[in-house]
Scaffold this motif. Sequence first.
Motif, PDB file in Angstrom:
ATOM      1  N   GLY A   1      -1.284  -4.920 -22.837  1.00 47.97           N
ATOM      2  CA  GLY A   1      -0.316  -5.819 -22.211  1.00 47.97           C
ATOM      3  C   GLY A   1      -0.241  -7.116 -22.982  1.00 47.97           C
ATOM      4  N   PRO A   2       0.916  -7.783 -22.975  1.00 49.83           N
ATOM      5  CA  PRO A   2       1.086  -8.986 -23.791  1.00 49.83           C
ATOM      6  C   PRO A   2       0.387 -10.218 -23.235  1.00 49.83           C
ATOM      7  N   THR A   3       0.133 -10.274 -21.923  1.00 56.48           N
ATOM      8  CA  THR A   3      -0.457 -11.467 -21.317  1.00 56.48           C
ATOM      9  C   THR A   3      -1.497 -11.076 -20.277  1.00 56.48           C
ATOM     10  N   ILE A   4      -2.292 -12.046 -19.876  1.00 62.67           N
ATOM     11  CA  ILE A   4      -3.279 -11.831 -18.818  1.00 62.67           C
ATOM     12  C   ILE A   4      -2.601 -11.476 -17.503  1.00 62.67           C
ATOM     13  N   GLU A   5      -1.424 -12.044 -17.283  1.00 65.83           N
ATOM     14  CA  GLU A   5      -0.715 -11.810 -16.021  1.00 65.83           C
ATOM     15  C   GLU A   5      -0.354 -10.342 -15.824  1.00 65.83           C
ATOM     16  N   THR A   6      -0.199  -9.600 -16.924  1.00 62.75           N
ATOM     17  CA  THR A   6       0.150  -8.182 -16.795  1.00 62.75           C
ATOM     18  C   THR A   6      -1.024  -7.355 -16.271  1.00 62.75           C
ATOM     19  N   THR A   7      -2.192  -7.953 -16.201  1.00 61.79           N
ATOM     20  CA  THR A   7      -3.332  -7.333 -15.530  1.00 61.79           C
ATOM     21  C   THR A   7      -3.517  -7.893 -14.131  1.00 61.79           C
ATOM     22  N   LEU A   8      -3.476  -9.224 -14.000  1.00 64.60           N
ATOM     23  CA  LEU A   8      -3.807  -9.862 -12.732  1.00 64.60           C
ATOM     24  C   LEU A   8      -2.773  -9.596 -11.642  1.00 64.60           C
ATOM     25  N   LEU A   9      -1.494  -9.674 -11.973  1.00 65.60           N
ATOM     26  CA  LEU A   9      -0.464  -9.480 -10.943  1.00 65.60           C
ATOM     27  C   LEU A   9      -0.435  -8.046 -10.415  1.00 65.60           C
ATOM     28  N   PRO A  10      -0.466  -7.011 -11.288  1.00 65.76           N
ATOM     29  CA  PRO A  10      -0.551  -5.651 -10.751  1.00 65.76           C
ATOM     30  C   PRO A  10      -1.819  -5.419  -9.931  1.00 65.76           C
ATOM     31  N   ALA A  11      -2.945  -6.004 -10.376  1.00 60.76           N
ATOM     32  CA  ALA A  11      -4.182  -5.862  -9.600  1.00 60.76           C
ATOM     33  C   ALA A  11      -4.027  -6.470  -8.213  1.00 60.76           C
ATOM     34  N   ALA A  12      -3.372  -7.629  -8.147  1.00 60.92           N
ATOM     35  CA  ALA A  12      -3.135  -8.275  -6.852  1.00 60.92           C
ATOM     36  C   ALA A  12      -2.233  -7.412  -5.979  1.00 60.92           C
ATOM     37  N   ALA A  13      -1.193  -6.829  -6.579  1.00 63.01           N
ATOM     38  CA  ALA A  13      -0.303  -5.950  -5.820  1.00 63.01           C
ATOM     39  C   ALA A  13      -1.052  -4.729  -5.308  1.00 63.01           C
ATOM     40  N   GLY A  14      -1.945  -4.178  -6.133  1.00 62.96           N
ATOM     41  CA  GLY A  14      -2.756  -3.041  -5.694  1.00 62.96           C
ATOM     42  C   GLY A  14      -3.674  -3.408  -4.550  1.00 62.96           C
ATOM     43  N   ALA A  15      -4.237  -4.630  -4.589  1.00 57.21           N
ATOM     44  CA  ALA A  15      -5.109  -5.084  -3.504  1.00 57.21           C
ATOM     45  C   ALA A  15      -4.331  -5.238  -2.205  1.00 57.21           C
ATOM     46  N   VAL A  16      -3.100  -5.730  -2.295  1.00 53.79           N
ATOM     47  CA  VAL A  16      -2.255  -5.850  -1.097  1.00 53.79           C
ATOM     48  C   VAL A  16      -1.963  -4.464  -0.521  1.00 53.79           C
ATOM     49  N   ALA A  17      -1.670  -3.510  -1.402  1.00 56.25           N
ATOM     50  CA  ALA A  17      -1.415  -2.145  -0.942  1.00 56.25           C
ATOM     51  C   ALA A  17      -2.657  -1.551  -0.277  1.00 56.25           C
ATOM     52  N   LEU A  18      -3.846  -1.872  -0.813  1.00 53.07           N
ATOM     53  CA  LEU A  18      -5.084  -1.401  -0.182  1.00 53.07           C
ATOM     54  C   LEU A  18      -5.244  -2.017   1.202  1.00 53.07           C
ATOM     55  N   ALA A  19      -4.863  -3.287   1.350  1.00 55.57           N
ATOM     56  CA  ALA A  19      -4.932  -3.936   2.659  1.00 55.57           C
ATOM     57  C   ALA A  19      -4.016  -3.229   3.659  1.00 55.57           C
ATOM     58  N   VAL A  20      -2.851  -2.798   3.185  1.00 59.48           N
ATOM     59  CA  VAL A  20      -1.936  -2.055   4.062  1.00 59.48           C
ATOM     60  C   VAL A  20      -2.567  -0.726   4.477  1.00 59.48           C
ATOM     61  N   ALA A  21      -3.185  -0.026   3.515  1.00 62.76           N
ATOM     62  CA  ALA A  21      -3.858   1.233   3.836  1.00 62.76           C
ATOM     63  C   ALA A  21      -4.972   1.004   4.857  1.00 62.76           C
ATOM     64  N   TYR A  22      -5.723  -0.085   4.681  1.00 60.12           N
ATOM     65  CA  TYR A  22      -6.784  -0.427   5.632  1.00 60.12           C
ATOM     66  C   TYR A  22      -6.220  -0.626   7.035  1.00 60.12           C
ATOM     67  N   LEU A  23      -5.131  -1.381   7.125  1.00 59.19           N
ATOM     68  CA  LEU A  23      -4.528  -1.636   8.435  1.00 59.19           C
ATOM     69  C   LEU A  23      -4.029  -0.350   9.081  1.00 59.19           C
ATOM     70  N   ILE A  24      -3.524   0.572   8.278  1.00 59.91           N
ATOM     71  CA  ILE A  24      -3.089   1.864   8.805  1.00 59.91           C
ATOM     72  C   ILE A  24      -4.290   2.615   9.379  1.00 59.91           C
ATOM     73  N   ILE A  25      -5.386   2.626   8.623  1.00 59.13           N
ATOM     74  CA  ILE A  25      -6.591   3.345   9.060  1.00 59.13           C
ATOM     75  C   ILE A  25      -7.111   2.781  10.379  1.00 59.13           C
ATOM     76  N   VAL A  26      -7.263   1.459  10.440  1.00 58.75           N
ATOM     77  CA  VAL A  26      -7.893   0.867  11.623  1.00 58.75           C
ATOM     78  C   VAL A  26      -6.969   0.910  12.837  1.00 58.75           C
ATOM     79  N   ASN A  27      -5.663   0.831  12.625  1.00 62.17           N
ATOM     80  CA  ASN A  27      -4.753   0.874  13.762  1.00 62.17           C
ATOM     81  C   ASN A  27      -4.599   2.284  14.323  1.00 62.17           C
ATOM     82  N   LEU A  28      -4.626   3.287  13.451  1.00 61.03           N
ATOM     83  CA  LEU A  28      -4.519   4.661  13.926  1.00 61.03           C
ATOM     84  C   LEU A  28      -5.850   5.176  14.459  1.00 61.03           C
ATOM     85  N   GLY A  29      -6.952   4.713  13.858  1.00 58.94           N
ATOM     86  CA  GLY A  29      -8.247   5.276  14.212  1.00 58.94           C
ATOM     87  C   GLY A  29      -9.128   4.421  15.090  1.00 58.94           C
TER      88      GLY A  29
END
Length: 274
Positions: free
Chosen positions: A136-164
């Motif tokens: 990737g050309p910049t540090i941001e091309t690692t950090l921003l996707p990682a942050a987006a992945g962490a947000v998606a994991l938070a959504v998965a967590y909320l799905i798990i705890v709300n259903l279970g």
Amino acid sequence: MFDFAPDETFLFFAMLAASCVTGFKYYRPLFTMTWLGKRKRIRLSLAVCPVIGMAITLAVLQTWSDSQVRGHLDYILFFLFGCAAWQGVAAWGLSMVGISALDDALERDNPAAAMAVSGTLLAVSIIYALANVGTGPTIETTLLPAAAGAVALAVAYLIIVNLGGVVEDITVGRDTGAGIRLAGALAGAALILGRAVGGNFVSWDETWIDLAKYGWPSLALGAMAGRGHQALRSFRADSSSSISLLDMAFAVACIFAGLSAVALTPHGLNPSKW
């Protein structure tokens, strides 16, 4: 060595400061809180899992990261400090949505909460580590996707705890089986999301398309894990601090499901070609 651009220098010291602050807040109670009447394995789990997450990140950085990072101490340290800061934010975020490393795991001596916290920190580390795969050309091309992945994991967590209803089973019921099941589900989702945000950077549009295209099974896994936990509760009416083979099988099945979803993506389990 330490040949950063001005904006990278700022980010380096910001990551260093964030990792020091969050690390101090996380580790201080592990060493200062009384050991009397407390389970030592809880402290051991909470202390070791962040280190394992850092080791995973280091292994990825030294193996599959950009040639500008691989073998260069300055960038290696940068991304390791970033991993530590990521873990600190994740521990704080988890406490905001129901499970606290300090209050539930340490003060209440709850092994189920320790399992959940440890699993969450490992899951976040997996996503962060795999976001470093490719060029990737910049540090941001690692950090921003990682942050987006962490947000998606938070959504998965909320799905798990709300259903279970996992949080109550962990914090009130002290069901360690629920803790290991949640940890396994988050690890499986993290593998999927790590693949979704990893790989060579082409464009921002392509980055977000890949996240949606390869990352959506993490939400499906979260839904199945939530329903699975709900179904298994009837077999665990006598919730205790023990972990059954069924709990372990559930966690392993979630991790296997995550690996299977990754294997079905282009180049599958070969990060060097992502």
